[in-house]
Every structure is written in structure tokens, then in C-alpha cells.
Design an enzyme around this catalytic site. Structure first.
Site, mmCIF file in Angstrom:
data_model
loop_
_atom_site.group_PDB
_atom_site.id
_atom_site.type_symbol
_atom_site.label_atom_id
_atom_site.label_comp_id
_atom_site.label_asym_id
_atom_site.label_seq_id
_atom_site.Cartn_x
_atom_site.Cartn_y
_atom_site.Cartn_z
ATOM 1 N N SER A 58 0.785 -1.243 0.000
ATOM 2 C CA SER A 58 0.000 0.000 0.000
ATOM 3 C C SER A 58 0.810 1.282 0.000
ATOM 4 O O SER A 58 0.230 2.356 -0.156
ATOM 5 C CB SER A 58 -0.904 0.011 1.224
ATOM 6 O OG SER A 58 -1.596 -1.205 1.299
ATOM 7 N N SER A 59 2.107 1.199 0.230
ATOM 8 C CA SER A 59 2.902 2.427 0.305
ATOM 9 C C SER A 59 2.725 3.298 -0.924
ATOM 10 O O SER A 59 2.838 4.522 -0.852
ATOM 11 C CB SER A 59 4.395 2.079 0.430
ATOM 12 O OG SER A 59 4.608 1.329 1.576
#
Lengths: 390, 691
Positions: B390-391
Site C-alpha cells: 500500500s505504500s
């Protein structure tokens, strides 16, 4: 100084010898500046040889020509004997150097080349043989001439045989040259001489042709490959061995760069192998230029001239003395012409030194012996002359 | 006394005259030829002698130093005394033997391995030189005539018996060792004879006796030394040894640039990247030699100058601390769940100034399971690419804005997504109605799926319905990601960087949108977060800050020769207010209750922002799946308003276990803590010094 003593002072010969010694020492001194001689003092050694040689000269003066004449056969026998001893010597006392067994090397730092002495003893004996023959056959005939020729040939052949075995081609040629000169001067009939010369030329031409055209066949009949090479290179400089070409190039470069006046003392630029011995003339040429080297040639020429005139003068009283002079003159001549010619590229390379100038114990001592003999001849002439016109 | 007086015979004077005339002619011939040689061609011979050959020898200079941004030396030159040998042209074996014998008096080369390294041939050659006369006799004249010089030599060596070479004294063996080294030298090129363990005494003795040792010189060579040990060393790279010389694969490249074959050059890392700068300028000495090989003149035609120094952007103090943090957390994670984390071997962190691209610390720790040791492997931050999870959602949102599939404040309902024929996909928990900012704060997968679906042309998602995506949409979204440096080269000043693996078949748009598809390096993630932190400007990360001339005084660095400026590679094509919403989402993720990393970052006075990431991953061996693992990542920056530091953390292959050590978050938190602590320490210190 008493009259008696003054006979022994031959100014012209002393002066010429002194000149040669000076030239020799200066040239060797100059050669020593080349790197390869670092740590050696050949000048001092050469001076020592000259000193010993001068003692030889002085000693010989105690013998008159008759005594010399009588002992010539023993001297000759001694000269041949040392060649035979050399021939039979093991490697340990006569090491092979540059492919030839020409030196006694048992004493370190002192190698003796017997053939140099044999040259002098052979000249002595040849002169005696001619003189004796002439006494026996006051009137020469064709037959007596042939006999003389046969004697001279035999006397020469013996040492030449052993020298050739070493093998030393150059020295053999020197022997033959001296003998040839004496044959011509001994008064042998022209017809014989011309026939002889033509015959020899024919044989020489034939063997050279053989070597040049069929080198393999030449080696098959006993000519050593290196000897064939020598001959070959004479005809085709491009095929010279690398070493010889290197020598000639260096020598020409040294002499040539001396130009008219030379580079002076201690300023040699060309690294020259054997500069103090066989190539001493190259050092003279580089150091003192055309003027210096021509002067050295002139000194030699003067010496030869003195010998010829001395021989001619003494001939009336003592033909043994005369032939001694002619023999010694021939020796100096062939050495000078061959050695100088080699350094300037008109003669092939051989290991023949420039007598009285090149460094070398054997050559200096033997030449001084020869010089002592002719000096004695000069003394004898002065005495005779004095006696006659008193 | 006999007095043989008789009539003169006429033929003698006549013949003598002829002969003497011939003698005269011969001598005239000699003089004539002398004249030709000396006067006619004399000048030519002299010119030939004077003709000289000019050779240029290059003498190496020390490489430039590498220092960090605070002038701490990272790579230094340790001087090594060395004894070199430069043979003149035409140096003979005998000359070398003399030098070796002399040199043996002054230096010691009789170590056992050196003597054991002597070959039989070395010994025979020595014996030959010492007993030349005797040895030459072993070849008869007939044999010699038939052989070339080399054959003659080999044959003579063959005939030297074992016994003769078996009984050397230690001194003789030492001379042989030295001679062997001397023989390696090419004429006019310096060759190192001894350099590793030359004692100052040996050096001094050789230096004193140089006049007796032609060709020998006492000089200094340099070895690289690393005051910070192996911290950051893998990025600094290494240089070749003199034996290696120029690397074979680049030999032409170097030779055309004036290098010698035995030059030491950078073969990896920054040493390789900045070879041109660090190498310096060799001193060039021109030797004039005559035809016969005598050196008659030497002249320095190019003054030597040691290599220029590199000032890195790296802060070694911070680097050390980051190394320590990464190692400690990796160790803790492995120890806490030894089984679950049995595939956890690495953790990486890149710390960067987001405004300028200056890399402050690049750290990588690797756990060597066979050795049971941790080692520095910082290079992996550039070499290894991993799925980030998700970064990268900031980039997904930006792609949404840019492609106009969402507008600021857009909401979607976060509930599991089910597309016919594919597994159900959801966020970690169902988040209900959620806008763009909160989607970042709480890391909504579903929000990203809606963006991806819309970009794929699907605006009308209905649960369980099958969807036909526009096949070009994956490339379109990739292109948006490229603007952040994701999937493309970051432009970092390093010889190599990976750009990541581009997922092939089947292209999965939904997975892509949440970082579950392509892989990225830690460096790329650092550039991505920097781009967000610096209001959309993608700057080039760089290790080198300045190139400085060597200090003429000797030690330290001199004046700046070149500064590496901030280089903007591109600007993200979205409106500032939209980018502000992404930043705000990142701030909330770190600081607001409910933010995915708020338990680590809320309340920090340095006002951080960032994004967590967890990617599902699998470990395969020989095509067999061994375990499901997770890549834990974190990107962030601080302070929020004026960002001065950004970081990316990647920890691949953590175990899929509840209660996992939150290694990514802890590393990130501690990096920022340390960064601001260090800053404060330095402020205090400088204030103290000023007062």
C-alpha cells in the site's frame, strides 16, 4: 756514451715504438670510458705488457744475428710445440672461447695465445731457411728454387695445420701471407711464383664457388659451417650473422661519427664491444677523427717503410737479417691492413689485433719479441756500417 | 762474425719496390676509405647516434579521498612504502642479477611463501647466471650452431641438474625471489618489487643507496582504507589491485583514456561511478634515450596531481545510526518469530533530503543464515526490487486525479469487491463510505480498486458481475507511476540500479493499484515519497554533493571544483490542491487516530507524514511454494510543512504471523527520531561553540 753503446740506440725505431705505445695507451684509456669496462684498468696492464716486452727487446740485444740464426730452428720447434701442447690440452687449461681453442686459460686473468709467438718463431726460421738456402745455392736454378719453395711451404704448413685446427682461420691466413711475401722476396723465379699464384687462385676460386653455390657440399668435405658463413658474408653483407653486422655497424658508426677532427678524449658515444682489443682503431677514429686515424696509419706506414729500407740495406751484409725485417714487416702489414680494413668495412671480421696498439698480453709480448729481432738487425747494420767505413 | 759480402741480386730491390708500392696503394686505400667513412658520411653517422627516442612514463598518483557531508573521511589512502624497479632499455639479465644481489642487502624478501613460490626454472636461471662459463660448456659447438638462441638457452637450462640447484643458501634464494620480481618489469615502466610489508627501515636504506641500484626507486603506493569499516562500504565499491589491473571487460575503454594495463581503477560502486574524478592526473615523465638505450634526459611533461575528492551527501553519523536501527530491528524480528520469519533475511532503508535529492543514509542489513551473522548490504537498496504493497497508494490516488476518474473529496463505499471469476478482494476491514484523504489514512484497498476500475473503463461496478478492462489501462497507470520514479530509473549516480520487475500475465489492474503487482527498489520508493513531499517535483537522488580539488597543503580537501546541484527530473501533472490532499492523507496516516501508522508517529513534534504498506508475497524454491510471506514497507517524511527528510523502508519476506514485529514502522520511527535527535545535538553543540 761510448761508440759501442751508441750502436744500441736506434733513434728512429725507438721513436716509432714510443709513438705506438703512446697511441695504444691513449686509445685504451679512451676505450675504458665505455660502460662495459667499469672497474678495469687495461691501461696499466697494457703498460705492464709493454714493460715486459721492452725487457724482451733488451734481452735480445745480447744475441748477435749469428746466434739468432743458429737458435732459429729451436725457436721454431718451440713455437710448433706450444701449438701441439695447446692442441692436446684439455678444456680445463685451454677453454674454448668464441668457438676456438686458441688460448691457454689455466691462469685466471691471464690467457696466452701461443699462435702469436709461433708467428715470430716461424718468421725467424723462415728467414734462416732462406738465408741458408741462398748460401748453399749461390746460383739459383729452377730446381733450387723449387726446393726452396718446398722448404718454405713445409716450414709454414706445420704451424698452419695446428692453427687451423683450433680453428683460427684469420691467423692461418696471416701465416700464409707472411710465407707468401717471403717467397716472393726470396728471389724464386717469377715463373714459379706466377704458376703458384695462379694455381692458388684457382683453388681458392673453386672452393669459394663451392661454398657459395653448394654450402652443404662444402661442409661435407670438412669446411666448418662458420667458416663457410664467413666467406658467404663477405660476398653478401646482408646475410652477415647478426653479431658481425652489429660489430660492423657499431664500428662504422664510431669511426664515422669521429668525422674530421674527432670527439676528443673521454667522449665516446658508441658502445663498442671489444673496443680495447680488436676494435681499438674504431676508438681512435671516434676520438681523433680522420686526422688522428690517418696519422696512426701514417705511423704504421713509416714503421713499414723503416723495415723495408733496413732490410734492403742489411741485405748486402746479412740476408738472414733482411728476411727477418721483411717477415716482420709482412706481419705488421697484414695485421694493420686486415684490422683497420675490418673496422671501416672493407675487410671481413676476424679476430686479428692491431699489433702494438690493441690491448693483449700475447700480441704485445710476441710483437715486442719480433721488434727486438728487427731492432737487433738495425743495431747490427749500424755496427757493420761503422766497421766498414772506419 | 760472418760477413757475407756478395753481389747484389737485382731482383730483390725490384720486387721490394713493387711490394712496397702495393703496400703504399693499400694504405692509400685505407686512408681513402677512412675519408669516405669519416668525412663523406661522418655527419650521417653522427646524426644516427644523436637520433634519440623519447618515451613517456606515467607515474601513478594517489586517488582522491571520499568524505561525508560533514568532512568525515570515509575512504582514505593509506600510504604503502614500495620499492619499484624501472629497467632501462636493453637491461640484461646480468644487470638485473646485480641489482637483485644489491637489493637483497637492504630489503628482506625471504618469507617462506615467497621462497616456496620459486620455480625450478627460476633456480636454474640463477644458477646459469652465476656459472655461465661452466653452463655454456654443456652445449657443444655443433649443437649450438643448429639451435636458435632461445633453444640454446633452454637446452643449457635442461642440462643443469637437480642437485646443482638443490643446495642454495637462504641469501641466494632471496636474491632469486628479488630477481623474479625484477624480471616482471617492462622497460621504462615502474614495477612494484615489494610494497606490502616494507618497513620504514628498509625504505630508508633503499632510498639511501639508490645510486647503487640502477632502476630502483623507493616510492609510495596507496591502499584504500575505510575509517568507518564496512558501514556504507558496499556502495563505495572497490578498486582493482595492481595484479588485476584494468578490468578485462572495460579494458579498451580505459586504454583509450590513457590508462596503463596495471592501473588500479574503480571496479564497483562510487569508485567506479566517479573513476574519472578520483583517478587524478598521472605525472608524465619523458625519458630521452639514445639508440643504444642510455637515458640522457628526463623531463616532467605533465605535473602529477592526485585525484579529486568526493564530498558525499551521506551523513556518516546518521548512516551509522540507521545501520544500527535496521540491524537491531531485523535481529529482533528474527529472534521474536524464528520460525515464521525463517525467510526474513533483509531490511533496507533509504534516507533522503526530498527537496534536493541528497541521500543522507542508505542502509541495508543482510542476515547470513549459514554464518549466523549480520552484514552490511546497502547496495541491495538499489539492486533489489520488491512489491511494496500500500505504500504506493499516493501514486494511485494521483493517477486517479490525473486521469479525472476521481475528483477531490470523491467518496466510495469500502466493502469487499467481487468480480466474477476472481477471488473476493477487500480492505483490511470494511471501512464504509470513505473519501480520498481517509482512503490514504486508513489504507483503503477498495478505494484504489474503484480508481483502477474506472481507469480500466468500468464505472458501473456491480458485485459478482464480470468486468472487461481496457487492456491498455495497466500501461496507463504505470505511466502515472513512472512520474514518481516507480518502475523507472531514479537517475541516481551509481553504476547500477534495478528498475523493478514489471508484472506480465495476466495484467491485474486491481492488484497493481495497491502495490501488489510490479516490484520497486527501496531507492525508487524513496524517490516516490520525496516527490510527494516536495510538492510534486521528482528530484534525482545523488550520493555526491561536491567534487573538490585536492588540498595543495596535502591533507584534507581543497576548494570546490564542482557542486552537484539539485536536478528536477519532472513534475507530477496534478493540481497543487490535489497533491495537498494526498499529503494530508499521508499526514493523517501517521498522526491521526485511526491512521495506519499513528501508533508510532502521533505526537511526534517533527510533524511526520507517510504511508505504510504490506504486500503479500510467496517464497518459492524449485517452483514449489514454501511459504506465504509479507513485504513490510513504509515511506514517510518530516516535517510536514517544510520537509527536510524523507525515507523509505522495505523489509521483504516477513512471516505471515499475528503479533508480527512491526519492523517497518519501528525502523521508520527510529530513523526520524534519530534524524531529529542528531540535528538537535548538533544545534546544541554549535550553539555551545558559538557562545
Amino acid at each position: 756514451m761510448s761508440k759501442r753503446q751508441s750502436y744500441y740506440i736506434q733513434h728512429d725505431f725507438i721513436f716509432l715504438l714510443f709513438l705506438c705505445i703512446c697511441i695504444s695507451l691513449v686509445a685504451i684509456y679512451n676505450a675504458q670510458h665505455l660502460e662495459q669496462y667499469a672497474g678495469n684498468n687495461f691501461v696499466l696492464k697494457q703498460l705492464a705488457w709493454f714493460t715486459v716486452g721492452a725487457l724482451f727487446v733488451a734481452t735480445i740485444q745480447f744475441l748477435d744475428l749469428d746466434q739468432l740464426y743458429k737458435m732459429s730452428v729451436y725457436a721454431y720447434a718451440f713455437g710448433v710445440l706450444i701449438l701441439i701442447i695447446l692442441f692436446l690440452s684439455p678444456e680445463s687449461i685451454a677453454r674454448t672461447i668464441n668457438g676456438a681453442k686458441s688460448w691457454f686459460t689455466s691462469i685466471p686473468g691471464l690467457s696466452l695465445q701461443p699462435a702469436e709467438f709461433t708467428k715470430i718463431t716461424t718468421i725467424l726460421y723462415l728467414a734462416a731457411v732462406i738465408s741458408k738456402h741462398k748460401e748453399k745455392y749461390r746460383k739459383s736454378t729452377l730446381k733450387s728454387d723449387v726446393m726452396l719453395l718446398a722448404k718454405l711451404a713445409a716450414v709454414t704448413a706445420l704451424p698452419v695445420f695446428f692453427v687451423f685446427q683450433q680453428p683460427d682461420f684469420g691467423t692461418s691466413v696471416v701465416f700464409l701471407f707472411i710465407a707468401g711475401m717471403l717467397v716472393i722476396l726470396s728471389g724464386i723465379d717469377w715463373k714459379i711464383i706466377v704458376t703458384l699464384i695462379l694455381g692458388m687462385l684457382l683453388i681458392a676460386a673453386a672452393s669459394i664457388a663451392l661454398i657459395v653455390k653448394f654450402p652443404d657440399a662444402a661442409t661435407a668435405i670438412g669446411i666448418k659451417p662458420y667458416q663457410a658463413d664467413r666467406v658467404l658474408t663477405w660476398f653478401d653483407p646482408n646475410s652477415q650473422s647478426g653479431n658481425d653486422r652489429f660489430h660492423i655497424e657499431r664500428s662504422m658508426s664510431a669511426i664515422g661519427s669521429g668525422q674530421l677532427t674527432g670527439k676528443g678524449m673521454s667522449s665516446l658515444q658508441v658502445q663498442l664491444p671489444e673496443a680495447h682489443t680488436d676494435f681499438i682503431f674504431s676508438v681512435i677514429g671516434e676520438s681523433f677523427g680522420f686526422i688522428g686515424s690517418a696519422a696512426v696509419i701514417f705511423v704504421y706506414f713509416l714503421l713499414l717503410y723503416k723495415l723495408v729500407t733496413l732490410g734492403l740495406k742489411i741485405y748486402q751484409y746479412n740476408d738472414f737479417g733482411a728476411y727477418l725485417c721483411f717477415g716482420f714487416m709482412s706481419l705488421l702489414l697484414i695485421h694493420a691492413f686486415q684490422n683497420i680494413g675490418m673496422t671501416i668495412g672493407i675487410m671481413p671480421i676476424t679476430g686479428i689485433p692491431l699489433l702494438l696498439i690493441s690491448y693483449g698480453g700475447s700480441s704485445i709480448l710476441s710483437t715486442m719479441l719480433g721488434f727486438g729481432l728487427v731492432y737487433r738487425v738495425a743495431v747490427e747494420y749500424t755496427i757493420q756500417n761503422d766497421y766498414l767505413f772506419k | 762474425m760472418k760477413n757475407k759480402k756478395r753481389k747484389k741480386r737485382p731482383q730483390l730491390p725490384f720486387r721490394l719496390n713493387i711490394i712496397f708500392f702495393i703496400v703504399f696503394l693499400l694504405f692509400c686505400g685505407l686512408i681513402l676509405q677512412l675519408g669516405v667513412v669519416q668525412i663523406l658520411h661522418g655527419e650521417g653517422f653522427q646524426e644516427e647516434i644523436d637520433r634519440t627516442i623519447k618515451d613517456t612514463t606515467k607515474i601513478p598518483v594517489p586517488r582522491g579521498l571520499i568524505v561525508d557531508r560533514n568532512q568525515n573521511v570515509i575512504v582514505d589512502n593509506k600510504p604503502l612504502y614500495s620499492i619499484t624497479y624501472t629497467p632501462a632499455k636493453g637491461t640484461q639479465a646480468e644487470d638485473k642479477l646485480k641489482v637483485a644481489e644489491k637489493l637483497a642487502e637492504y630489503i628482506s624478501m625471504d618469507s617462506k611463501e615467497r621462497i616456496d613460490g620459486l620455480t625450478e626454472r627460476n633456480k636454474k636461471e640463477y644458477w646459469y647466471l652465476k656459472n655461465k662459463k661452466e653452463a655454456d660448456k654443456r652445449l657443444s659447438e655443433e649443437e649450438a650452431n643448429e639451435m636458435s638462441n632461445a633453444e640454446q638457452y633452454d637446452t643449457i637450462l635442461d642440462r643443469i641438474t637437480e642437485k646443482e640447484i638443490s643446495d642454495f643458501t637462504k641469501q641466494e634464494l632471496e636474491v632469486m625471489v628479488i630477481k623474479k620480481e625484477l624480471d616482471k618489469a617492462y622497460s621504462l615502466t615502474p614495477q612494484i618489487i615489494k610494497n606490502e610489508d616494507v618497513t620504514p627501515k628498509e625504505y630508508a636504506r633503499v632510498a639511501e643507496h639508490l645510486d647503487q641500484l640502477p632502476g630502483v626507486n623507493a616510492t609510495t603506493d596507496w591502499n584504500r582504507s575505510y575509517p568507518f569499516k564496512d558501514s556504507f562500504k558496499s556502495l563505495l565499491g572497490s578498486i582493482t589491485s595492481q595484479e588485476e589491473g584494468l578490468p578485462a571487460e572495460k579494458i579498451d575503454y580505459f586504454l583509450t583514456r590513457g590508462y596503463s594495463r596495471n592501473d588500479r581503477v574503480g571496479k564497483s560502486g562510487l569508485e567506479e561511478q566517479y573513476e574519472e574524478v578520483l583517478r587524478g592526473r598521472k605525472e608524465q615523465v619523458q625519458y630521452t634515450t639514445t639508440k643504444s638505450g642510455q637515458v640522457i634526459d628526463s623531463e616532467v611533461i605533465v605535473e602529477g596531481q592526485r585525484g579529486k575528492d568526493l564530498v558525499l551527501t551521506i551523513d556518516m553519523e546518521l548512516q551509522k545510526r540507521v545501520d544500527k536501527i535496521v540491524k537491531k530491528e531485523l535481529k529482533t524480528a528474527i529472534q521474536k518469530h524464528p520460525h515464521a520469519n525463517r525467510f526474513l533475511n533483509d531490511a533496507f532503508a533509504v534516507v533522503i533530503n526530498p527537496q534536493t535529492g541528497e541521500l543522507l543514509a542508505v542502509s541495508g542489513q543482510h542476515y547470513d543464515r549459514e554464518e549466523g551473522k549480520f552484514e552490511n548490504a546497502a547496495y541491495k537498496a538499489l539492486y533489489e526490487a520488491h512489491r511494496p504493497g500500500s505504500s504506493i497508494k499516493g501514486a494511485t490516488i494521483a493517477a486517479g486525479y490525473q486521469s479525472d476518474v476521481i475528483s477531490p473529496g470523491q467518496t466510495f463505499y469500502d466493502a469487499p469487491i467481487k468480480i466474477a471469476g476472481t477471488p473476493e478482494k477487500s480492505s483490511v476491514s470494511n471501512l464504509g463510505s470513505i473519501n480520498d484523504i481517509n482512503a490514504l489514512k486508513r489504507s483503503s484497498n477498495v478505494y484504489m480498486f474503484y480508481i483502477a476500475m474506472r481507469m480500466g473503463g468500468e464505472y458501473d461496478y456491480q458485485r459478482g458481475k464480470s468486468i472487461q478492462f481496457n487492456p491498455e489501462s495497466v500501461q496507463e497507470i504505470r505511466n502515472y507511476f513512472h512520474q514518481f520514479g516507480l518502475g523507472v530509473s531514479t537517475g541516481v549516480d551509481f553504476p547500477y540500479e534495478a528498475t523493478g520487475y514489471v508484472g506480465q500475465t495476466p495484467p491485474n489492474l486491481l492488484d497493481f493499484s495497491i502495490g501488489q503487482y510490479d516490484t520497486y527498489t527501496t531507492m525508487q520508493l524513496a524517490q516516490y515519497i520525496s516527490t510527494i513531499a516536495s510538492d510534486g517535483y521528482r528530484v534525482r537522488p545523488h550520493f555526491v554533493k561536491e567534487i573538490r580539488d585536492p588540498d595543495s597543503e596535502g591533507e584534507g580537501t581543497g576548494p570546490i571544483q564542482k557542486s552537484i546541484n539539485t536536478k528536477v527530473l519532472n513534475k507530477i501533472g496534478i493540481k497543487d490542491e490535489n497533491l495537498n490532499r494526498i499529503q494530508e492523507g499521508f499526514r493523517k496516516a501517521f498522526q491521526e487516530t485511526g491512521g495506519t501508522a499513528s501508533s508510532y508517529f502521533s505526537g511526534k513534534d517533527y510533524d511526520p507524514a507517510g504511508k505504510t504498506g504490506t504486500a503479500q508475497h510467496e517464497v518459492y524454491e524449485d517452483g514449489k511454494k514454501l511459504a506465504e510471506t509479507e513485504n513490510l514497507t513504509l515511506v514517510g517524511y518530516a516535517p510536514f510543512d517544510e520537509p527536510e527528510v524523507a525515507f523509505a523502508v522495505v523489509v521483504p519476506n516477513t512471516g505471515n504471523v499475528s503479533g508480527q514485529h512491526p519492523i517497518n514502522n519501528l525502523i521508520g520511527e527510529k530513523i526520524l527520531d534519530e534524524y531529529f535527535d542528531l540535528k538537535e545535538e548538533r544545534d546544541k553543540k554549535s550553539k555551545k561553540e558559538n557562545n
